[in-house]
Design a protein around this motif. Structure first.
Motif, mmCIF file in Angstrom:
data_model
loop_
_atom_site.group_PDB
_atom_site.id
_atom_site.type_symbol
_atom_site.label_atom_id
_atom_site.label_comp_id
_atom_site.label_asym_id
_atom_site.label_seq_id
_atom_site.Cartn_x
_atom_site.Cartn_y
_atom_site.Cartn_z
ATOM 1 N N LEU A 57 0.854 -1.187 0.000
ATOM 2 C CA LEU A 57 0.000 0.000 0.000
ATOM 3 C C LEU A 57 0.891 1.238 0.000
ATOM 4 O O LEU A 57 1.851 1.322 0.763
ATOM 5 C CB LEU A 57 -0.902 0.010 1.246
ATOM 6 C CG LEU A 57 -1.740 1.268 1.495
ATOM 7 C CD1 LEU A 57 -2.750 1.478 0.382
ATOM 8 C CD2 LEU A 57 -2.445 1.184 2.850
ATOM 9 N N ILE A 58 0.558 2.191 -0.862
ATOM 10 C CA ILE A 58 1.318 3.437 -0.947
ATOM 11 C C ILE A 58 0.393 4.609 -0.659
ATOM 12 O O ILE A 58 -0.607 4.805 -1.360
ATOM 13 C CB ILE A 58 1.953 3.617 -2.337
ATOM 14 C CG1 ILE A 58 2.854 2.425 -2.689
ATOM 15 C CG2 ILE A 58 2.748 4.922 -2.394
ATOM 16 C CD1 ILE A 58 3.357 2.436 -4.115
ATOM 17 N N TRP A 59 0.722 5.386 0.368
ATOM 18 C CA TRP A 59 -0.031 6.607 0.664
ATOM 19 C C TRP A 59 0.572 7.747 -0.150
ATOM 20 O O TRP A 59 1.603 8.306 0.211
ATOM 21 C CB TRP A 59 0.024 6.914 2.154
ATOM 22 C CG TRP A 59 -0.901 6.066 2.969
ATOM 23 C CD1 TRP A 59 -0.611 4.872 3.564
ATOM 24 C CD2 TRP A 59 -2.271 6.342 3.271
ATOM 25 N NE1 TRP A 59 -1.719 4.381 4.212
ATOM 26 C CE2 TRP A 59 -2.752 5.270 4.046
ATOM 27 C CE3 TRP A 59 -3.136 7.396 2.959
ATOM 28 C CZ2 TRP A 59 -4.058 5.221 4.513
ATOM 29 C CZ3 TRP A 59 -4.443 7.341 3.420
ATOM 30 C CH2 TRP A 59 -4.892 6.269 4.186
ATOM 31 N N PHE A 60 -0.090 8.092 -1.262
ATOM 32 C CA PHE A 60 0.359 9.213 -2.080
ATOM 33 C C PHE A 60 0.010 10.530 -1.400
ATOM 34 O O PHE A 60 0.814 11.454 -1.346
ATOM 35 C CB PHE A 60 -0.306 9.143 -3.461
ATOM 36 C CG PHE A 60 0.101 10.254 -4.384
ATOM 37 C CD1 PHE A 60 1.234 10.128 -5.171
ATOM 38 C CD2 PHE A 60 -0.648 11.420 -4.481
ATOM 39 C CE1 PHE A 60 1.625 11.159 -6.031
ATOM 40 C CE2 PHE A 60 -0.275 12.452 -5.323
ATOM 41 C CZ PHE A 60 0.868 12.324 -6.109
ATOM 42 N N GLY A 61 -1.213 10.626 -0.882
ATOM 43 C CA GLY A 61 -1.656 11.797 -0.140
ATOM 44 C C GLY A 61 -2.152 11.380 1.226
ATOM 45 O O GLY A 61 -2.876 10.395 1.363
ATOM 46 N N LEU A 62 -1.773 12.093 2.251
ATOM 47 C CA LEU A 62 -2.089 11.716 3.634
ATOM 48 C C LEU A 62 -3.408 12.331 4.088
ATOM 49 O O LEU A 62 -3.890 13.306 3.514
ATOM 50 C CB LEU A 62 -0.957 12.151 4.564
ATOM 51 C CG LEU A 62 0.419 11.549 4.262
ATOM 52 C CD1 LEU A 62 1.490 12.240 5.082
ATOM 53 C CD2 LEU A 62 0.418 10.046 4.544
ATOM 54 N N THR A 63 -3.990 11.768 5.130
ATOM 55 C CA THR A 63 -5.234 12.263 5.711
ATOM 56 C C THR A 63 -5.047 12.514 7.195
ATOM 57 O O THR A 63 -4.299 11.797 7.868
ATOM 58 C CB THR A 63 -6.380 11.261 5.506
ATOM 59 O OG1 THR A 63 -7.524 11.689 6.268
ATOM 60 C CG2 THR A 63 -5.997 9.854 5.967
ATOM 61 N N TRP A 64 -5.742 13.517 7.718
ATOM 62 C CA TRP A 64 -5.711 13.782 9.158
ATOM 63 C C TRP A 64 -6.501 12.728 9.937
ATOM 64 O O TRP A 64 -6.356 12.598 11.146
ATOM 65 C CB TRP A 64 -6.310 15.156 9.459
ATOM 66 C CG TRP A 64 -5.485 16.324 9.004
ATOM 67 C CD1 TRP A 64 -5.704 17.109 7.911
ATOM 68 C CD2 TRP A 64 -4.310 16.865 9.636
ATOM 69 N NE1 TRP A 64 -4.753 18.100 7.817
ATOM 70 C CE2 TRP A 64 -3.881 17.974 8.861
ATOM 71 C CE3 TRP A 64 -3.589 16.525 10.768
ATOM 72 C CZ2 TRP A 64 -2.763 18.735 9.194
ATOM 73 C CZ3 TRP A 64 -2.471 17.287 11.093
ATOM 74 C CH2 TRP A 64 -2.064 18.373 10.327
ATOM 75 N N SER A 65 -7.378 11.996 9.263
ATOM 76 C CA SER A 65 -8.290 11.072 9.953
ATOM 77 C C SER A 65 -7.593 9.766 10.320
ATOM 78 O O SER A 65 -7.246 8.965 9.441
ATOM 79 C CB SER A 65 -9.504 10.768 9.063
ATOM 80 O OG SER A 65 -10.279 9.731 9.614
ATOM 81 N N LEU A 66 -7.419 9.547 11.611
ATOM 82 C CA LEU A 66 -6.828 8.292 12.072
ATOM 83 C C LEU A 66 -7.709 7.107 11.698
ATOM 84 O O LEU A 66 -7.227 6.042 11.316
ATOM 85 C CB LEU A 66 -6.619 8.331 13.584
ATOM 86 C CG LEU A 66 -6.092 7.049 14.233
ATOM 87 C CD1 LEU A 66 -4.686 6.741 13.763
ATOM 88 C CD2 LEU A 66 -6.134 7.160 15.749
ATOM 89 N N GLU A 67 -9.019 7.301 11.805
ATOM 90 C CA GLU A 67 -9.961 6.222 11.484
ATOM 91 C C GLU A 67 -9.789 5.754 10.044
ATOM 92 O O GLU A 67 -9.651 4.556 9.769
ATOM 93 C CB GLU A 67 -11.393 6.703 11.711
ATOM 94 C CG GLU A 67 -12.449 5.671 11.361
ATOM 95 C CD GLU A 67 -13.858 6.189 11.580
ATOM 96 O OE1 GLU A 67 -14.800 5.438 11.282
ATOM 97 O OE2 GLU A 67 -14.020 7.336 12.025
#
Length: 446
Positions: free
Chosen positions: A379-389
């Motif tokens: 899995l590659i996170w290209f763009g991150l999210t603030w949501s931990l969930e």
């Protein structure tokens, strides 16, 4: 297939059977769907304590996961399920169908309460965390009919992704305020103190000393929690950070927007009107593009696309799943690589069959309940999210029981930008959530 429950699964089933109000904080991959269905069957066909069950879930989970699960196990063969999704005509037809269990997506809870005479005596909320907002219509609608519900079960692996304040609305739905109070104002007053504020306007709260332990104790009688690593032979998971750096000129643009909240790129002007908008704009810039006026996409750099290309090549033909956040992320990824979006049931089955070399997924639409572990382990996170969930749920699509390979999760992080703040914030939230889960962790020797 014959269901032979693990010890922890039988413990969870008994918890539902023995509590009319039950909260199960089950880590991803522990089988919460079959646990809930097995308990429903016992209550309905063996004990005759309930007659009609409603399951509320995220759309794709309601449409795909629950029907697939009930058809998978032999002991559930005498239960009929009707899936209440789609157009209004389709939903009405599904409600008119004869069944023991009805599954609806959470977005249609308000419609159901308004238009349907309530006769469900048991409700299962898959991802109770989606009811953490007490101002949301789904929360208010379900609360209206809550006194008519005899039994209720809340399932989630991420109960307090944004802090302890989330718990009030979730448990207000479950126990009508018995444990954490009937009003959010009282909950705040008892356990929190204002943190960030501007005179009389309070922007955030922080827990009072000892509040966490007190809250955990109040909910412990109806709550059990389990983490996958404690009960399953989980595959190894490797977290990797891939740093990219902006050029001096690109960083000047980034710093100017951060400082002035207004940026001119050529003839285009980008205005960030407040802190939340600024945060969003800075995340976009870190990813490589930004929305200007009229949603026009303005390209800033290709640093993350270059890193993504290296990671895809480094996978040596193994399937890769890419998590993106902004629409222009998807457009730019599609322009550079041959990818396929995971959106429909066919996409899921093709991915798990190994027929999609490079797939893209949006955490907000596919973070919950989808089993993607058969199709790949990268899995590659290209763009991150603030949501931990959403972050944890998306990771758990691959890192779960049944995964045969070591899971590798790459995070493409733009150095000296807001990306680094997001990674840090996710770590802090995870610490708080782990404390909650550990506090109510099931003791199987009880």
């Amino acid at each position: 297939m014959q269901f032979k429950p693990h010890k922890y699964q039988q413990f969870a089933i008994e918890h539902i059977l023995n509590h009319e109000v039950a909260a199960l904080l089950l880590d991803m991959g522990l089988g919460k769907t079959v646990i809930a269905l097995t308990a429903i069957r016992e209550l309905m066909l063996e004990r005759f304590e309930v007659s009609k069950v409603l399951i509320i879930a995220p759309l794709r989970v309601a449409r795909d996961t629950w029907p697939l699960e009930i058809g998978k196990w032999d002991h559930l063969g005498d239960l009929r399920m009707s899936v209440v999704v789609g157009t209004e005509h389709q939903r009405k037809a599904a409600l008119a169908a004869e069944a023991e269990i009805y599954v609806i997506n959470r977005e249609n809870v308000e419609w159901l309460v308004k238009n349907y005479p309530w006769d469900f005596d048991m409700v299962v909320i898959d991802e109770i965390s989606s009811f953490k907002s007490y101002s949301a219509k789904r929360f208010k609608s379900l609360l209206k009919v809550r006194p008519k519900i005899k039994r209720i079960v809340g399932l989630t692996g991420t109960p307090s992704s944004n802090g302890l304040m989330d718990l009030w609305a979730e448990f207000r739905i479950l126990d009508l305020g018995k444990r954490l109070g009937r009003f959010i104002s009282g909950f705040r007053q008892d356990f929190f103190t204002p943190d960030k504020r501007n005179q009389q306007i309070v922007f955030s709260y922080k827990a009072l000393p000892g509040a966490e332990e007190c809250i955990y104790k109040l909910i412990s009688d109806i709550t059990i929690s389990m983490k996958s690593v404690d009960f399953l032979d989980m595959p190894k998971c490797l977290m990797n950070t891939v740093e990219v750096s902006l050029s001096e000129k690109e960083h000047e643009l980034y710093d100017k927007l951060k400082k002035d909240m207004v940026l001119a790129v050529g003839s285009e002007e980008i205005d960030a009107v407040n802190a939340a908008v600024l945060s969003n704009k800075l995340l976009q810039m870190a990813n490589g593009a930004i929305y200007g006026e009229d949603k026009k996409v303005i390209s800033i750099h290709d640093r993350k696309l270059d890193a993504l290309e290296d990671l895809i090549e480094g996978a040596n033909g193994k399937p890769v799943l890419i998590a993106y956040w902004f629409k222009h992320d998807l457009e730019r990824i599609k322009k550079r690589f041959k990818v396929r979006e995971i959106k429909e049931s066919k996409d899921i089955s093709d991915w798990n069959a190994g027929e999609i070399p490079v797939a893209v997924i949006h955490p907000a639409s596919a973070g919950h309940g989808l089993n993607l572990q058969a199709g790949g382990s990268t899995l590659i996170w290209f763009g991150l999210t603030w949501s931990l969930e959403l972050y944890q749920q998306t990771n758990a699509r691959l890192w779960r029981q049944g995964q045969k390979d070591t899971v590798i999760i790459h995070h493409i992080v733009c150095k000296d930008t807001i990306d680094e703040n997001v990674i840090l914030a996710l770590g802090k939230k995870n610490k708080s959530q782990d404390e909650l889960i550990n506090a109510v962790k099931a003791n199987l020797r009880r």
